[in-house]
Design an enzyme around this catalytic site. Structure first.
Site, PDB file in Angstrom:
ATOM      1  N   VAL A  45       0.825  -1.217   0.000  1.00 24.69           N
ATOM      2  CA  VAL A  45       0.000   0.000   0.000  1.00 24.69           C
ATOM      3  C   VAL A  45       0.852   1.258   0.000  1.00 24.69           C
ATOM      4  O   VAL A  45       0.363   2.332  -0.311  1.00 24.69           O
ATOM      5  CB  VAL A  45      -0.978   0.081   1.200  1.00 24.69           C
ATOM      6  CG1 VAL A  45      -2.033  -0.980   1.117  1.00 24.69           C
ATOM      7  CG2 VAL A  45      -0.251   0.038   2.511  1.00 24.69           C
ATOM      8  N   GLU A  48       3.732   4.392  -4.291  1.00 24.14           N
ATOM      9  CA  GLU A  48       3.056   5.646  -4.560  1.00 24.14           C
ATOM     10  C   GLU A  48       2.952   5.992  -6.041  1.00 24.14           C
ATOM     11  O   GLU A  48       1.887   6.235  -6.578  1.00 24.14           O
ATOM     12  CB  GLU A  48       3.771   6.782  -3.813  1.00 24.14           C
ATOM     13  CG  GLU A  48       3.649   6.662  -2.306  1.00 24.14           C
ATOM     14  CD  GLU A  48       4.456   7.705  -1.556  1.00 24.14           C
ATOM     15  OE1 GLU A  48       5.156   8.508  -2.193  1.00 24.14           O
ATOM     16  OE2 GLU A  48       4.391   7.707  -0.310  1.00 24.14           O
ATOM     17  N   GLY A  49       4.110   5.966  -6.708  1.00 21.97           N
ATOM     18  CA  GLY A  49       4.211   6.584  -8.033  1.00 21.97           C
ATOM     19  C   GLY A  49       3.349   6.003  -9.116  1.00 21.97           C
ATOM     20  O   GLY A  49       2.570   6.711  -9.749  1.00 21.97           O
ATOM     21  N   PHE A 115       8.482   8.932 -15.614  1.00 16.55           N
ATOM     22  CA  PHE A 115       9.167   8.353 -14.468  1.00 16.55           C
ATOM     23  C   PHE A 115      10.635   8.171 -14.798  1.00 16.55           C
ATOM     24  O   PHE A 115      11.014   8.101 -15.967  1.00 16.55           O
ATOM     25  CB  PHE A 115       8.531   6.993 -14.122  1.00 16.55           C
ATOM     26  CG  PHE A 115       8.021   6.925 -12.703  1.00 16.55           C
ATOM     27  CD1 PHE A 115       6.930   7.667 -12.322  1.00 16.55           C
ATOM     28  CD2 PHE A 115       8.631   6.114 -11.757  1.00 16.55           C
ATOM     29  CE1 PHE A 115       6.448   7.617 -11.030  1.00 16.55           C
ATOM     30  CE2 PHE A 115       8.164   6.056 -10.460  1.00 16.55           C
ATOM     31  CZ  PHE A 115       7.076   6.804 -10.092  1.00 16.55           C
ATOM     32  N   ASP A 210      11.323 -12.104   6.210  1.00 15.48           N
ATOM     33  CA  ASP A 210      11.168 -13.435   6.800  1.00 15.48           C
ATOM     34  C   ASP A 210      11.119 -14.527   5.734  1.00 15.48           C
ATOM     35  O   ASP A 210      11.786 -15.559   5.857  1.00 15.48           O
ATOM     36  CB  ASP A 210       9.870 -13.513   7.618  1.00 15.48           C
ATOM     37  CG  ASP A 210       9.674 -12.306   8.500  1.00 15.48           C
ATOM     38  OD1 ASP A 210      10.697 -11.726   8.910  1.00 15.48           O
ATOM     39  OD2 ASP A 210       8.528 -11.948   8.754  1.00 15.48           O
ATOM     40  N   GLN A 229      18.306  -1.097  -3.510  1.00 12.95           N
ATOM     41  CA  GLN A 229      18.044   0.188  -4.142  1.00 12.95           C
ATOM     42  C   GLN A 229      17.886   1.304  -3.107  1.00 12.95           C
ATOM     43  O   GLN A 229      17.267   1.108  -2.071  1.00 12.95           O
ATOM     44  CB  GLN A 229      16.767   0.114  -4.969  1.00 12.95           C
ATOM     45  CG  GLN A 229      16.464   1.439  -5.641  1.00 12.95           C
ATOM     46  CD  GLN A 229      15.482   1.280  -6.775  1.00 12.95           C
ATOM     47  OE1 GLN A 229      14.295   1.080  -6.551  1.00 12.95           O
ATOM     48  NE2 GLN A 229      15.976   1.348  -7.992  1.00 12.95           N
ATOM     49  N   HIS A 231      16.381   5.022  -2.788  1.00 11.89           N
ATOM     50  CA  HIS A 231      15.487   5.977  -3.453  1.00 11.89           C
ATOM     51  C   HIS A 231      16.016   7.375  -3.175  1.00 11.89           C
ATOM     52  O   HIS A 231      16.381   7.681  -2.046  1.00 11.89           O
ATOM     53  CB  HIS A 231      14.070   5.813  -2.906  1.00 11.89           C
ATOM     54  CG  HIS A 231      13.032   6.490  -3.738  1.00 11.89           C
ATOM     55  ND1 HIS A 231      12.891   7.852  -3.770  1.00 11.89           N
ATOM     56  CD2 HIS A 231      12.100   5.990  -4.577  1.00 11.89           C
ATOM     57  CE1 HIS A 231      11.901   8.153  -4.603  1.00 11.89           C
ATOM     58  NE2 HIS A 231      11.402   7.049  -5.097  1.00 11.89           N
ATOM     59  N   LEU A 241       8.577   7.885   2.158  1.00 15.89           N
ATOM     60  CA  LEU A 241       8.856   8.017   0.725  1.00 15.89           C
ATOM     61  C   LEU A 241       8.183   9.246   0.121  1.00 15.89           C
ATOM     62  O   LEU A 241       6.994   9.460   0.299  1.00 15.89           O
ATOM     63  CB  LEU A 241       8.350   6.749   0.018  1.00 15.89           C
ATOM     64  CG  LEU A 241       8.428   6.745  -1.499  1.00 15.89           C
ATOM     65  CD1 LEU A 241       9.880   6.793  -1.962  1.00 15.89           C
ATOM     66  CD2 LEU A 241       7.749   5.516  -2.061  1.00 15.89           C
ATOM     67  N   GLU A 244       8.834   9.172  -6.605  1.00 17.70           N
ATOM     68  CA  GLU A 244       9.557   9.624  -7.787  1.00 17.70           C
ATOM     69  C   GLU A 244       8.652  10.454  -8.692  1.00 17.70           C
ATOM     70  O   GLU A 244       9.115  11.265  -9.478  1.00 17.70           O
ATOM     71  CB  GLU A 244      10.062   8.388  -8.544  1.00 17.70           C
ATOM     72  CG  GLU A 244      10.972   8.724  -9.694  1.00 17.70           C
ATOM     73  CD  GLU A 244      11.806   7.518 -10.132  1.00 17.70           C
ATOM     74  OE1 GLU A 244      12.007   6.616  -9.307  1.00 17.70           O
ATOM     75  OE2 GLU A 244      12.235   7.507 -11.284  1.00 17.70           O
ATOM     76  N   ARG A 275      17.181   5.609 -10.501  1.00 11.76           N
ATOM     77  CA  ARG A 275      17.347   5.932  -9.084  1.00 11.76           C
ATOM     78  C   ARG A 275      18.786   5.810  -8.600  1.00 11.76           C
ATOM     79  O   ARG A 275      19.236   6.613  -7.782  1.00 11.76           O
ATOM     80  CB  ARG A 275      16.448   5.016  -8.251  1.00 11.76           C
ATOM     81  CG  ARG A 275      15.014   5.404  -8.399  1.00 11.76           C
ATOM     82  CD  ARG A 275      14.101   4.412  -7.757  1.00 11.76           C
ATOM     83  NE  ARG A 275      12.721   4.857  -7.903  1.00 11.76           N
ATOM     84  CZ  ARG A 275      11.661   4.122  -7.587  1.00 11.76           C
ATOM     85  NH1 ARG A 275      11.832   2.901  -7.128  1.00 11.76           N
ATOM     86  NH2 ARG A 275      10.455   4.601  -7.745  1.00 11.76           N
ATOM     87  N   HIS A 343      15.252   1.568  -0.228  1.00  9.06           N
ATOM     88  CA  HIS A 343      13.892   1.524  -0.766  1.00  9.06           C
ATOM     89  C   HIS A 343      13.472   0.178  -1.341  1.00  9.06           C
ATOM     90  O   HIS A 343      12.292  -0.146  -1.347  1.00  9.06           O
ATOM     91  CB  HIS A 343      13.771   2.593  -1.856  1.00  9.06           C
ATOM     92  CG  HIS A 343      12.432   2.660  -2.502  1.00  9.06           C
ATOM     93  ND1 HIS A 343      11.293   2.993  -1.799  1.00  9.06           N
ATOM     94  CD2 HIS A 343      12.026   2.419  -3.777  1.00  9.06           C
ATOM     95  CE1 HIS A 343      10.256   2.971  -2.626  1.00  9.06           C
ATOM     96  NE2 HIS A 343      10.667   2.610  -3.817  1.00  9.06           N
ATOM     97  N   ARG A 378      16.500  -1.334 -10.175  1.00  8.22           N
ATOM     98  CA  ARG A 378      15.135  -1.370 -10.674  1.00  8.22           C
ATOM     99  C   ARG A 378      14.710   0.003 -11.152  1.00  8.22           C
ATOM    100  O   ARG A 378      15.053   1.011 -10.552  1.00  8.22           O
ATOM    101  CB  ARG A 378      14.200  -1.819  -9.556  1.00  8.22           C
ATOM    102  CG  ARG A 378      12.742  -1.753  -9.899  1.00  8.22           C
ATOM    103  CD  ARG A 378      11.901  -2.347  -8.810  1.00  8.22           C
ATOM    104  NE  ARG A 378      11.803  -1.497  -7.633  1.00  8.22           N
ATOM    105  CZ  ARG A 378      10.945  -0.472  -7.503  1.00  8.22           C
ATOM    106  NH1 ARG A 378      10.130  -0.164  -8.485  1.00  8.22           N
ATOM    107  NH2 ARG A 378      10.902   0.234  -6.395  1.00  8.22           N
ATOM    108  N   LEU A 379      13.938   0.034 -12.235  1.00  7.84           N
ATOM    109  CA  LEU A 379      13.351   1.303 -12.650  1.00  7.84           C
ATOM    110  C   LEU A 379      12.097   1.553 -11.836  1.00  7.84           C
ATOM    111  O   LEU A 379      11.346   0.624 -11.534  1.00  7.84           O
ATOM    112  CB  LEU A 379      12.971   1.254 -14.134  1.00  7.84           C
ATOM    113  CG  LEU A 379      14.094   1.343 -15.150  1.00  7.84           C
ATOM    114  CD1 LEU A 379      13.512   1.600 -16.527  1.00  7.84           C
ATOM    115  CD2 LEU A 379      15.088   2.432 -14.801  1.00  7.84           C
ATOM    116  N   SER A 383       8.057  -2.189 -10.211  1.00  5.72           N
ATOM    117  CA  SER A 383       7.921  -3.196  -9.162  1.00  5.72           C
ATOM    118  C   SER A 383       6.476  -3.589  -8.910  1.00  5.72           C
ATOM    119  O   SER A 383       6.162  -4.773  -8.791  1.00  5.72           O
ATOM    120  CB  SER A 383       8.540  -2.701  -7.866  1.00  5.72           C
ATOM    121  OG  SER A 383       7.784  -1.642  -7.341  1.00  5.72           O
TER     122      SER A 383
END
Lengths: 562, 225, 120, 109
Positions: A45, A48-49, A115, A210, A229, A231, A241, A244, A275, A343, A378-379, A383
């Site tokens: 959740v 964001e981007g 992005f 875990d 990564q 951010h 956060l 981006e 990033r 991140h 990662r771009l 994700s």
């Protein structure tokens, strides 16, 4: 003992997406979703981007794949990337069909924004709450099916594997504190990343890796764990956060002289470089003393003031809300204090592009897995959509797999051993597990940050060994079984120590700089020796490393410039 | 700052005080973590995202439900009183039973009911104006604050409560949805919208300012048609 | 938990809700009392004995409180009806304040009329 | 329209608004001066047709509003909801008795 056909561990995007697939294709298969929190409390959740997908004519699958491969510093498996980019649009549209409130263009089509690292406006979004809306859409969709059952607040403790076949798993039911066994023909791990290894991180509190650690202890190798990564824009001091999309919508990064310093580091893409590039640039500004000094250390400015209130309110409402609530700063009027923050975990459980792990019947998807479409970096916005695409694949593969599995039997020894391990062996000393965790966080923040070097890494490994030693004397200061958070945090710290060891040793061994892994003592990328994935296997003495060549189809490695 | 926490352990309930050093910018959740990490590791509370989007950490603070992660300690003077949410059964300390809450949410069929093809999805159009009609109601994080202050839910556990009704309205107002009738049938039962008497407490405490009371009234209006 | 749970909440809205219910119950009893009065009209004697007790200086405080109940219930009821039409939710604090003022004014005016009518 | 509940809701609101006016009028009719409450003046009003209609209307609105309100309070409890049918029946009966008794009294003048 709970009997189910397929057990899914983790109720984030990937886990729930897998469950939807299974329920959609076969209403007779019983699915158990086992998760440490309630499904909509997962870390997904916090995304964001947005989610990248090729939806319009001016874009192409090849371009998305190329952006991803280049962003990954050529460590991504290119067959997987090609498969991935073709599946993305369908997933976006499926979510749309299930009710996701994507932001729209005036004509009613799904809107897309710019992005970092993407050549065109490719990122589908729902204001700046993309992950939130995706998770809720999937969760609500799942309520439709009768064959999916949620086991919320069950904490995975171990996997039952015999003859390299999965048989089920054990979990603590937090409400009662009892150890519960799930018998399953197939298990999908979708437990997320390991971000809480770090202290300054964007992760939710429960993301302690875990699933990764348990799979690792059960003999499944972890891949590319040294790639973490960072951010560029985490809010100082909490690490919340700042998406981006702030920069995607046109925000600037400035140092204390007011300069848009990115023009020195990535003159073409500026703030919208990938990033790793931006984070390194920012850290360099900080080291070289061009950052602001605040009571919580140095920071840089994320300037959104020129975007105007209307655009911020429409496109970045949550950012504004968070900045006001946590810092009392309105981004409409003032720049936000940010600095790079841990991140994302590029690495994870080793799987092939069909999400299969080396153990039969065990699948992994989402951030906890490493299909390797992200490679060394990662771009942004790849994700969430990865979770959707490979969640679906995992669901389908598990369905196919259980067709040929008649019945599984859990070894009774496993049950007894696990009871003993959890309730009798752990936590008999007097070392505060939270202190161990804090020291681990400090070590990771210091030595496994954006810039790394051999000596620092050796120091980190030594410290982790010491913490492991102390961990064997950890205490659990609570005798009531009901919702025993002390037991939980102690178990988590144990898992984190194992992962930290893999991360640090992998980083020490990789004597080059690639993507997010930057060695000051080896600042060049070395394709001759290191165009390989790191695989870490568990042994009693610590990880054993092997290497696996990267799959290259269309795109030969070239110099990476933005 | 003094934290006075209502604790529940082994079916016993008692108040306990903790002294927490407060720094500028520290939130209530940071304070709770401080207690767990340094004073009492058994203090049970839920927390996840610490940025007000997951809905885990709603607790009653000085009588009013709040998200612990969003509550700045600087707002309070010397003492702060923390209890679990009302109208929920307590499992332990600040942790309450949410199964029933989610079951209510499930009851209202909170998913898009439409003719769509799983294998070959097609983009459905929705203008920004149509989106705006329901968007605010999609922001519910299911933290349970609204239910914990709803006077009808206090005396009647089986009433659907604000959060579930907000969900029902959110889908009914979605231009892509075709399940209005089914949902209206459920919410117009007497444990549904008719148990709302506009005490407006839900709107008062909602941490996302989504005005559940308004959603319920709009939903109620639909049952007239 | 019963009726006490109506008073658990701190905001004025919850309090308004609780008082709406309590005044409602009081007014329900008053309605029944009224029906008794109506019955008493059958006999002049009975009626006059009843009024001589109830319409008096000693009773004016109860009458005034009754007016408060009625005015509050009415004004607050209209406030709720406004919100139940789906309007004014965002301005609910203002609406509440205005209705409180109206209720107090109504109460004062009502009590004044009552007091004046009592004469000497 | 779905059953009795929406109807009750709308009528609760309508009767509520109507009562604000009717009761204000009733209050002024009976309390503007002391004599208005004397037996003769009450009897005069009760025998007058316009007043009769006015009071019949007030009686129906008040009774409905009051008993429907009481119904909401009872149904807001676990026990009330379990015996929803019985509660509704008792409330309707009580309201009808009150209304008819009141109308009967009015008709006698």
């Amino acid at each position: 003992m709970i009997d189910c056909d397929i057990a899914i561990v983790g109720a984030g995007l990937a886990g729930m997406r897998a469950a939807v697939t299974i329920a959609e294709k076969n209403s007779k298969v019983s699915v158990a979703i086992i998760a440490k929190t309630y499904p909509i409390r997962c870390h997904s959740v916090c995304a964001e981007g947005g989610s990248a997908a090729v939806l319009r004519k001016e874009d192409s699958f090849d371009l998305h794949a190329w952006d991803t491969v280049k962003g990954s510093d050529f460590l991504a498996d290119q067959d997987a990337v090609e498969f991935f980019v073709r599946e993305c649009p369908k997933e976006i549209l499926r979510l749309e069909n299930w009710g996701c409130p994507w932001s729209r263009n005036p004509d009613g089509t799904i809107a897309q924004r710019a992005f970092g690292g993407h050549s065109v406006n490719r990122t589908v979004f729902a204001a700046d709450r993309t992950g939130f809306h995706e998770v809720h859409t999937l969760y609500e969709r799942l309520l439709k099916y009768d064959n999916v059952e949620f086991f919320s607040e069950y904490f995975l403790t171990n996997l039952a594997i015999e003859d390299n076949r999965i048989q089920g798993l054990s979990a603590i039911e937090l409400k009662t504190g009892n150890l519960v066994f799930f018998k399953a023909k197939a298990v999908i791990l979708a437990t997320g990343g390991a971000g809480r290894l770090y202290g300054f991180t964007t992760y939710s509190h429960q993301v302690t890796g875990d699933g990764m650690a348990i799979a690792y202890r059960c003999g499944v190798p972890l891949k590319d764990m040294e790639f973490m990564q960072f951010h560029p824009t985490g809010l100082v001091p909490s690490g919340i956060l700042m998406t981006e999309a702030c920069r995607g919508e046109g925000g600037y990064l400035r140092n204390k002289f007011g300069e848009r310093f990115m023009q020195k580091y990535a003159p073409e893409k500026m703030e919208l470089a990938p990033r790793d590039v931006v984070a390194r640039a920012m850290w360099k500004e900080i080291i070289e003393g061009r950052a602001f000094e605040g009571e919580h250390g140095p920071y840089l400015a994320l300037d959104l003031t020129h975007l105007g209130e209307e655009k911020i309110e429409q496109r970045l409402p949550m950012i504004r809300e968070a900045a006001i609530k946590f810092l009392d700063i309105d981004p409409v009027e003032e720049p936000l204090p940010v600095k790079p923050v841990q991140h994302y975990t590029m690495g994870g459980i080793h799987t092939n592009m069909f999400t299969e792990t080396p153990v039969k019947g065990l699948f992994a998807a989402g951030e906890c897995a490493c299909v390797s479409i992200h490679g060394a970096n990662r771009l942004g916005s790849n994700s969430t959509v990865e979770c959707l695409v490979f969640g679906r694949v995992a669901g389908e593969m598990a369905l196919k797999y259980i067709e040929n599995v008649k019945d599984v039997k859990i070894n009774q020894e496993f049950l007894k051993e696990e009871e003993k391990r959890i309730f009798d062996k752990i936590g008999k000393g007097n070392e505060n597990p939270h202190t161990i965790k804090r020291e681990l966080n400090e070590t990771m923040d210091k030595h496994l940050w954006i810039f790394r070097n051999g000596d620092g890494l050796k120091e980190a490994i030594r410290k982790i060994e010491e913490l492991k030693e102390r961990y064997s004397q950890a205490s659990i200061a609570d005798d009531c079984r009901k919702f025993n958070v002390a037991l939980l945090s102690t178990l988590e710290v144990g898992y984190m120590l194992d992962l930290a060891e893999v991360v640090a040793m992998g980083a020490l061994l990789r004597t080059e700089s690639r993507g997010a892994h930057y060695r000051l003592d080896y600042p060049e990328r070395n394709d001759k020796q290191w165009l390989v994935h790191t695989l870490a296997y568990y042994t009693r003495e610590g990880p054993r490393f092997e290497y696996l060549p990267v799959t290259i189809t269309k795109w030969k490695p070239v110099e990476r410039k933005y | 700052m003094k934290f006075v926490i209502r604790r529940f352990k082994d079916d016993k309930s008692f108040w306990q005080s903790f002294e927490v050093p407060v720094k500028k910018g520290m939130t209530l959740l940071d304070g709770l973590f401080y207690i767990r990490e340094n004073i009492d590791p058994s203090l049970a509370f839920r927390a996840s995202c610490r940025m007000g989007i997951c809905g885990s950490c709603a607790v009653k603070v000085n009588g009013r439900p709040r998200l612990a992660c969003e509550t700045q300690l600087s707002k309070f003077k010397k003492e702060i009183k923390i209890e679990p949410l009302d109208n929920f059964r307590v499992i332990r300390d600040l942790v309450t039973e949410f199964e029933g809450f989610f079951a209510k949410h499930k009851k209202v069929k909170p998913y898009l009911i439409a003719n769509t093809d799983y294998e070959n999805p097609i983009e459905q159009l929705q203008t920004p104006e149509e989106l705006k009609k329901y968007y605010i109601f999609t922001l519910c994080i299911k933290c349970g604050s609204c239910l914990s202050v709803c006077p009808s839910s206090a005396t009647l556990e089986s009433s659907l409560g604000p959060a579930a009704l907000v969900s029902a309205y959110r889908f009914n107002a979605d231009s892509r949805d075709r399940g209005k009738e089914e949902r209206l049938k459920i919410v117009s039962e007497s444990f549904g919208v008719w148990r709302c008497h506009s005490a407006m407490e839900c709107s008062e405490v909602c941490p996302k300012q989504i005005e559940p009371a308004k959603a319920i009234q709009l939903l109620r209006r639909e049952t007239l048609r | 938990m019963g009726v006490m749970s109506w008073f658990k909440y701190k905001s004025p809205f919850g309090l308004a809700f609780a008082f709406q219910r309590i005044t409602g119950i009081i007014l329900l009893f008053y309605l029944i009392l009224h029906l008794c009065y109506l019955t008493s009209l059958q006999s002049r004697e009975l009626y006059e004995t009843l009024t001589s007790i109830t319409v008096s200086r000693q009773f004016i405080i109860f009458d005034s409180l009754l007016i408060l109940c009625g005015v509050f219930h009415g004004v607050n009821g209209i406030r709720i009806i406004i919100h139940e039409l789906g309007i004014g939710h965002e301005l609910r604090r203002v609406v509440l304040a205005v209705s409180a003022i109206i209720a107090i004014l109504g109460w004062i005016i009502g009590s004044y009329i009552l007091f004046m009518a009592l004469g000497d | 329209m779905r059953g009795f509940e929406p109807l009750a809701w709308v009528f609760q609101a309508i009767s509520g608004i109507a009562m604000v006016f009717l009761i204000t009028t009733h209050f002024l009719l009976t309390h503007s001066s002391h004599d208005l409450l004397s037996y003769d003046s009450v009897l005069y009003r009760m025998t007058n047709m316009e007043y009769k209609i006015f009071y019949a209307l007030l009686l129906i609105f008040v009774t409905f509003h009051a008993f429907n309100g009481l119904r909401a309070i009872i149904l807001d409890t676990e026990g009330g909801m379990r015996k929803k049918g019985a509660v509704n029946a008792v409330i309707v009966t009580a309201a009808l008795i009150a209304i008819f008794y009141g109308l009967y009294l009015l008709s006698k003048f």
